[in-house]
Scaffold this motif. Structure first.
Motif: not given
Length: 104
Positions: A33-43, A72-80, A60-66
């Motif tokens: 539910y909340t991951a898109p909000k983080l992705k929109a800022i972090l990516f 994981a996507g942000a780590f890949k982007l920063t490496k690139r 952070i109280d909880f992180i799911d697979s999404i």
């Protein structure tokens, strides 16, 4: 029929840039539910060349697979983009998730 989303936790994100470093503080849950909000800022930050991004995940109280997928996507982007992404303040249960998935 009425549906309640009373158990859905929100994610609050504070972002500031000091001396060329991006600081993000996350409070709440990083889940489907909340991951898109983080992705929109972090990516977009992660795609910029030679950025330093520090994310405080202590509250952070909880992180799911999404949510893990966003990191994981942000780590890949920063490496690139020759940037740096640092997570600080990990609680043991969050650290274990990152270790099990190979992100640490």
């Amino acid at each position: 029929m009425s549906m309640s989303m009373g158990n859905v936790m929100d994610l609050n994100i504070t972002h500031e840039k000091l001396n060329g470093t991006h600081y993000l503080e996350l409070v709440g849950e990083v889940q489907s539910y909340t991951a898109p909000k983080l992705k929109a800022i972090l990516f977009p930050l992660s795609e910029q060349t030679k950025q330093k991004i520090i994310i405080d995940v202590e509250k952070i109280d909880f992180i799911d697979s999404i949510g893990l997928g966003v990191f994981a996507g942000a780590f890949k982007l920063t490496k690139r983009s020759n940037s740096t992404l640092i997570l600080k303040g990990m609680k043991n249960h969050v650290r274990r998730l990152f270790e099990v998935t190979g992100l640490i």
